[in-house]
Design an enzyme around this catalytic site. Structure first.
Site, mmCIF file in Angstrom:
data_model
loop_
_atom_site.group_PDB
_atom_site.id
_atom_site.type_symbol
_atom_site.label_atom_id
_atom_site.label_comp_id
_atom_site.label_asym_id
_atom_site.label_seq_id
_atom_site.Cartn_x
_atom_site.Cartn_y
_atom_site.Cartn_z
ATOM 1 N N HIS A 197 0.753 -1.171 0.022
ATOM 2 C CA HIS A 197 -0.106 -0.029 -0.014
ATOM 3 C C HIS A 197 0.893 1.271 -0.038
ATOM 4 C CE1 HIS A 197 1.357 -0.638 4.100
ATOM 5 N NE2 HIS A 197 0.719 1.032 4.181
ATOM 6 N N ASP A 199 0.586 5.479 1.705
ATOM 7 C CA ASP A 199 -0.364 5.865 2.889
ATOM 8 C C ASP A 199 -0.816 7.136 2.523
ATOM 9 O OD1 ASP A 199 0.849 4.167 4.516
ATOM 10 O OD2 ASP A 199 2.472 5.396 5.305
ATOM 11 N N HIS A 254 4.746 0.200 0.063
ATOM 12 C CA HIS A 254 5.355 -0.699 1.166
ATOM 13 C C HIS A 254 4.502 -1.509 1.798
ATOM 14 C CE1 HIS A 254 3.678 3.256 2.855
ATOM 15 N NE2 HIS A 254 3.607 2.570 3.831
ATOM 16 N N ARG A 264 6.885 -7.857 16.305
ATOM 17 C CA ARG A 264 7.291 -6.594 15.907
ATOM 18 C C ARG A 264 6.235 -5.640 16.294
ATOM 19 N NH1 ARG A 264 6.774 -3.689 11.002
ATOM 20 N NH2 ARG A 264 8.521 -2.103 10.730
#
Length: 326
Positions: A197, A199, A254, A264
């Site tokens: 995607h 942002d 990304h 994470r």
């Protein structure tokens, strides 16, 4: 990637040098050049000496891990802010557990009603710090681009009706049945945690723990891992900023990968304008040699388009005045 950058991306250079690192305490003229260059060529960069204290970061990370360690039934009490769902594009599936909060003082004040007062204090301090950092960076960008009003971009985030959000993404490790695996070796990133995607907002400020997973795609089909650095914040251009720079800056696709050993945690601030804000480039960035690439639209228009399409679809092309070059 939303648009083709006017400056060709040197893939080999990224592969061997990682993202540009900008020391915000360096000479201002140097900082401006580095940030503009990074936004034009990479769409991503890291900042060090950012002014956010280790205590603020540590408390936010600790509070985040504490929240996600709770039983599911307790986490669901924070719904609709809390969620856990599959997200993907073209088979690029992944699962992420998240907490998404409006990054405004009134919204944060209500957190103690659903989570805890300590969590609210951590979120309040962290959000205020990353918002200040985002505005500082946006003002440096404006100066670097020669925009007369240095607050042209940052004023939208500073607005009382800003639609900015703070999103906490938790990526549990992949279950690894190989008990003899050498834990000192590199993590095995084999599963997508958050699909491909870009942002949609103005600017993203990301801080993750010491676990890698972020990958950027400066060109279709090329995925480059970003080395984790707990001392730095990762900054990336959003779709709206690409429009407001008339394509000078590039919003790059990304994704986030999970690994086979350790959780994470990503703490992500998305700086966004008010819903009724008109998204348009300043006159200085629109010239006869570089005419306007987009028609004006509101953040509400773009946000609606974002949610109407699949993750990974190129939403910004809906507002182009000049056809996208292939």
């Amino acid at each position: 990637m939303v648009l083709a950058s006017t400056n060709p991306i040197n893939i080999e250079r990224i592969l061997v040098t990682d993202l540009p690192i900008v020391d915000l305490k360096a000479e201002k003229s140097v900082v401006k050049k580095l940030i503009v260059k990074a936004c034009e060529e990479y769409g991503f960069f890291k900042v060090i000496n950012h002014g956010i204290t280790n205590e603020t970061i540590a408390k936010m990370e600790e509070s985040s891990f504490d929240f996600f360690a709770k039983p599911v039934i307790q986490k669901k009490q924070a719904s609709p802010a809390y969620g856990c769902r599959n997200i993907g594009f073209n088979g690029d599936m992944g699962e992420v557990e998240y907490l998404m909060l409006n990054a405004t003082t009134p919204s944060i004040a209500h957190l103690s009603d659903t989570i805890s007062n300590d969590f609210r204090c951590s979120v309040s301090a962290y959000t205020e710090a990353v918002k200040k950092l985002a505005c500082e960076i946006l003002e440096v960008m404006a100066e670097g681009l020669g925009v007369p009003d240095r607050s042209f971009f940052s004023s939208l985030i500073n607005h009382i009706d800003s639609d900015s959000i703070l999103r906490l993404n938790h990526y549990p490790p992949i279950i690894n049945n190989n008990k003899d695996r050498d834990k000192s070796s590199s993590y095995n990133y084999t599963k997508v945690g958050f699909g491909e995607h870009s942002d949609p907002q103005i600017l993203t400020i990301l801080r993750s723990n010491d676990v890698g997973g972020l990958q950027i795609s400066p060109e279709d089909g090329v995925w480059i891992p970003v080395t984790p650095d707990p001392s730095a914040f990762c900054v990336n251009v959003g779709d709206v900023l690409e429009v407001m720079t008339n394509g000078r800056f590039v919003s790059v696709r990304h994704r986030a990968m999970t690994n086979s050993y350790k959780s994470r945690m990503s703490m992500v601030y998305f700086g966004a304008p008010p819903m009724n804000a008109c998204i348009v480039a300043p006159p200085v960035l629109v010239t006869p040699q570089r005419p306007s690439l987009f028609r004006p639209f509101t953040w509400a228009d773009y946000k609606k388009a974002t949610y109407s399409l699949r993750l990974g679809d190129t939403r910004i092309n809906l507002f182009r005045t000049i056809p996208h070059a292939h």
